[in-house]
Design an enzyme around this catalytic site. Sequence first.
Site, mmCIF file in Angstrom:
data_model
loop_
_atom_site.group_PDB
_atom_site.id
_atom_site.type_symbol
_atom_site.label_atom_id
_atom_site.label_comp_id
_atom_site.label_asym_id
_atom_site.label_seq_id
_atom_site.Cartn_x
_atom_site.Cartn_y
_atom_site.Cartn_z
ATOM 1 N N ASP A 102 -21.486 -1.677 13.209
ATOM 2 C CA ASP A 102 -22.055 -0.495 12.542
ATOM 3 C C ASP A 102 -22.009 0.643 11.736
ATOM 4 O OD1 ASP A 102 -23.856 1.937 12.922
ATOM 5 O OD2 ASP A 102 -23.392 2.221 15.313
ATOM 6 N N ILE A 103 -22.733 0.696 10.389
ATOM 7 C CA ILE A 103 -21.850 1.611 10.092
ATOM 8 C C ILE A 103 -21.823 3.053 10.064
ATOM 9 C CG2 ILE A 103 -24.362 2.485 9.176
ATOM 10 C CD1 ILE A 103 -23.854 1.048 6.255
ATOM 11 N N ASN A 149 -35.879 5.173 3.326
ATOM 12 C CA ASN A 149 -37.227 5.232 3.221
ATOM 13 C C ASN A 149 -37.245 6.626 1.611
ATOM 14 O OD1 ASN A 149 -38.926 7.779 4.393
ATOM 15 N ND2 ASN A 149 -38.458 6.810 5.831
ATOM 16 N N GLY A 166 -34.120 1.661 11.870
ATOM 17 C CA GLY A 166 -33.345 0.899 11.412
ATOM 18 C C GLY A 166 -31.683 2.408 10.921
ATOM 19 N N VAL A 167 -30.898 1.438 10.022
ATOM 20 C CA VAL A 167 -29.512 2.469 9.235
ATOM 21 C C VAL A 167 -30.081 3.453 9.303
ATOM 22 C CG1 VAL A 167 -28.933 2.388 7.237
ATOM 23 C CG2 VAL A 167 -29.045 0.027 8.318
ATOM 24 N N ASP A 168 -31.630 3.907 8.370
ATOM 25 C CA ASP A 168 -32.386 5.412 8.448
ATOM 26 C C ASP A 168 -32.321 6.012 9.816
ATOM 27 O OD1 ASP A 168 -32.817 7.787 6.603
ATOM 28 O OD2 ASP A 168 -34.775 6.707 6.555
ATOM 29 N N GLY A 187 -34.185 -5.546 6.480
ATOM 30 C CA GLY A 187 -35.055 -4.774 7.742
ATOM 31 C C GLY A 187 -36.407 -4.618 7.480
ATOM 32 N N TYR A 237 -37.783 -4.069 5.176
ATOM 33 C CA TYR A 237 -38.566 -4.578 3.825
ATOM 34 C C TYR A 237 -38.123 -5.845 3.120
ATOM 35 C CZ TYR A 237 -38.845 0.892 3.233
ATOM 36 O OH TYR A 237 -38.830 2.129 3.674
#
Length: 170
Positions: free
Chosen positions: A11-12, A25, A33-35, A125, A127
């Site tokens: 997990d980042i 984005n 997602g990550v964002d 992901g 994109y």
Amino acid sequence: MPTNITLVQGDITEQDVDAVVNAANSSLLGGGGVDGAIHRKGGPDILAECRELRATQYGRGLPTGQAVATTAGRLPARWVIHTVGPVHQGAGSDPAPLASCYRESLRVADRLGARTVAFPAISTGAYRWPLEEAARVAVETVRAADTEVEEARFVLFDQRAYTAFAAQIG
């Protein structure tokens, strides 16, 4: 000094590094997602700084391939470097904007004085960038970068992504 490239599956938002890169984005106002994970775990300070960036510098949003930093809020990192990856358009998609995400994120990290940076697999992901190609672009770009960053850590969400990046490290 060459940047040490490391891989971790995980997990980042849990990485204890100077800077975490957010696959953002263009709105900079959170997403999936990550964002979404970074905004949720980092808390409202990240969103507040992103809103300020939109109001002052990026009224039309952060352009693809560019990067900008904010606080990391409640994350263990000191900063979040937001970068907007390209959407894969199918065969023949230009990888240059994807490479720019990594290069520009390292440039921002250098400006901040960050020595350890955690990257996600940008654009793989929603994109839809093919994982193997994205891994190649990411690793080649970081290896070739002129940077003071000592460790570039790719934090991969699952085994498939970890395997794709590990194949590029060799």
